[in-house]
Design an enzyme around this catalytic site. Structure first.
Site: not given
Ligand code: CMC
Length: 440
Positions: A313, A371
């Site tokens: 998140h 989720d």
């Molecule tokens: N699986 C594997 N790696 C992950 C995941 C994951 N679910 N989430 C984040 N990471 C990694 C990401 O690749 C990044 O790595 P690096 O620093 O090496 O580049 C690091 O963790 C930080 O993540 P980020 O992508 O910069 O974080 P963000 O704030 O941009 O994204 C997120 C947050 C929710 C989009 C992401 O965690 C994600 O795609 N999760 C899976 C989808 C999901 O469950 N979404 C629902 C969110 S909660 C409900 C809502 O708000 O709608």
């Protein structure tokens, strides 16, 4: 400007740009991180800030929801989500989010009556549904019909009229559950079921989804409570992608139904509300605990697009409090519907356990989010995965309308208009051959 901001106007952040120093006021939040007001940065220093994904940007001032991502805290209008999930019901939470405090008994009774009076849709909307393909994703219908409400309810489009604004918020919340249920019925080829005003919001939604012309659905109190809790947990989450979309759309003066349709679109993506469907599909794909390590490896591999859905998140760097509540409800619902030893729940619990011990997930502070468990509950209640995001959208109409109202009523509100770091061509002469580098 709020009193809080004025009280703190002696705090400044200094920024030196090309040898000249500029001071920008720092405002303390009531709780959480302070913010630096850089609204005069461009007019004074001639530069913009660059912050893709708004990872360091507060886009507005808000009194609605507070999240402490490090401590795993979520509060609506100051009330803890755990307490609301236990003691409140969805319509009371809607009222709380929109009007700022818990209503008294009479206010709540009146508000519930007002909401239930708006659950019916204009008859012609049925024709609108008939234009969709039966195999369309219900979120596609949700986006289309929500936007179409602006053509049916023209007496609540004037955003400068407080009464019309309130009427629009009630219509959006009430009608979203009817639209969601109709989208479901349409996709399975059954006739629409009319709302029943003697039922609660959550009971009514279950009734509209699961009753049919041959048989009334007997709403179980356990499932109605689970449904209501799911609605409460998804009702708001401060400036997430869809809420920011609603605010941005609304900042131009667009009508509320069009703004909420924009929010529904933004919510649909798998990184946001679409993750509940994606999480259940992922668990089904993993299939068994013996495959967990293979999928964790994929999630950690930067060259692989696979992510652990329902994990991670932007704000929570701790266990999402909503996931904690849902994990507890999960077993209760499964027991109630007679699912013993659900292999998908077992797999989810194992996956969580293993991921939370994994160095990658520990270092990046990736925990289960809302989720991760919601899909298992909704599936046990009888919903297909395509309906999960629709249910999220119905709940989020509460937060969207609360933020839209707050934005419209904010005296410093102006049209949202971000700037950019331009990296395209310099001026070109038409007809002069472009370099190979630029040829697509
Ligand atoms: N699986 C594997 N790696 C992950 C995941 C994951 N679910 N989430 C984040 N990471 C990694 C990401 O690749 C990044 O790595 P690096 O620093 O090496 O580049 C690091 O963790 C930080 O993540 P980020 O992508 O910069 O974080 P963000 O704030 O941009 O994204 C997120 C947050 C929710 C989009 C992401 O965690 C994600 O795609 N999760 C899976 C989808 C999901 O469950 N979404 C629902 C969110 S909660 C409900 C809502 O708000 O709608």
């Amino acid at each position: 400007m709020s009193d809080r901001k004025q009280n703190n106007k002696k705090n400044f952040a200094s920024l030196t740009i090309f040898d000249k120093t500029y001071n920008f006021p720092i405002y303390n939040s009531i709780e959480g991180e302070p913010v630096i007001d850089i609204s005069k940065l461009h007019s004074e220093a001639g530069v913009f800030t660059y912050d893709p994904g708004f990872t360091s940007t507060a886009s507005c001032e808000s009194k609605i929801t507070f999240i402490d991502g490090n401590r795993g805290i979520l509060r609506y209008r100051g009330y803890d989500i755990e307490e609301l999930a236990q003691k409140s019901d969805f319509i009371e939470v809607v009222n709380l989010l929109i009007y700022g405090d818990l209503p008294n008994k009479n206010q709540l009774k009146k508000y519930k009556r007002l909401i239930s009076r708006h659950t019916l849709l204009h008859e012609q909307i049925i024709n609108f549904f008939q234009g969709f393909r039966r195999d369309a994703h219900p979120m596609a219908m949700m986006v289309g019909v929500m936007g179409a409400l602006s053509s049916f309810y023209q007496d609540s489009l004037d955003i400068n009229d407080a009464h019309q604004r309130q009427e629009a918020t009630r219509r959006i919340v009430a009608k979203s559950s009817t639209i969601g249920a109709m989208a479901y019925k349409y996709s399975i080829g059954q006739s629409f079921v009319s709302p029943k005003n003697d039922l609660t919001f959550s009971e009514n939604f279950l009734h509209m989804c699961f009753s049919n012309t041959a048989e009334d659905y007997k709403v179980s109190p356990v499932l109605a409570k689970a449904m209501d809790t799911i609605f409460i947990l998804h009702a708001d989450h401060e400036q997430n992608a869809s809420t920011s979309t609603v605010r941005l759309a609304g900042s131009s003066g667009a009508n509320p139904f069009a703004c909420i349709a924009a929010g529904v679109s933004s919510l649909w993506g798998p990184a946001h509300g679409g993750a509940n469907q994606a999480a259940l599909e992922m668990l089904e794909e993993i299939g068994s605990s013996k495959n967990i390590s293979k999928y964790l490896k994929k999630a950690k591999n930067k060259k692989d697009n696979f992510k652990l859905m329902g994990f991670g998140h932007r704000v929570y760097k701790n266990y999402d409090p909503r996931a904690k509540i849902l994990k507890n409800i999960c077993q209760k619902v499964l027991n109630h519907v007679g699912i013993k030893n659900d292999p998908i729940l077992k797999l989810a619990v194992n996956l969580e356990k293993i991921a939370l011990k994994d160095k990658y997930f520990i270092e990046k502070k990736l925990y289960p989010n809302v989720d991760f468990y919601s899909g298992i509950i909704l599936r046990a209640m009888g919903f297909p995965p395509e309906m999960f995001t629709v249910i999220f959208a119905i709940a989020r109409t509460a937060g969207w309308t609360a933020h839209w109202t707050e934005m419209i009523e904010d005296p410093i509100q102006k049209i949202g208009r971000p700037r950019q770091l331009y990296s395209g061509n310099k001026a070109l002469k038409y007809g002069i051959k472009r370099s190979k580098k630029n040829t697509r």
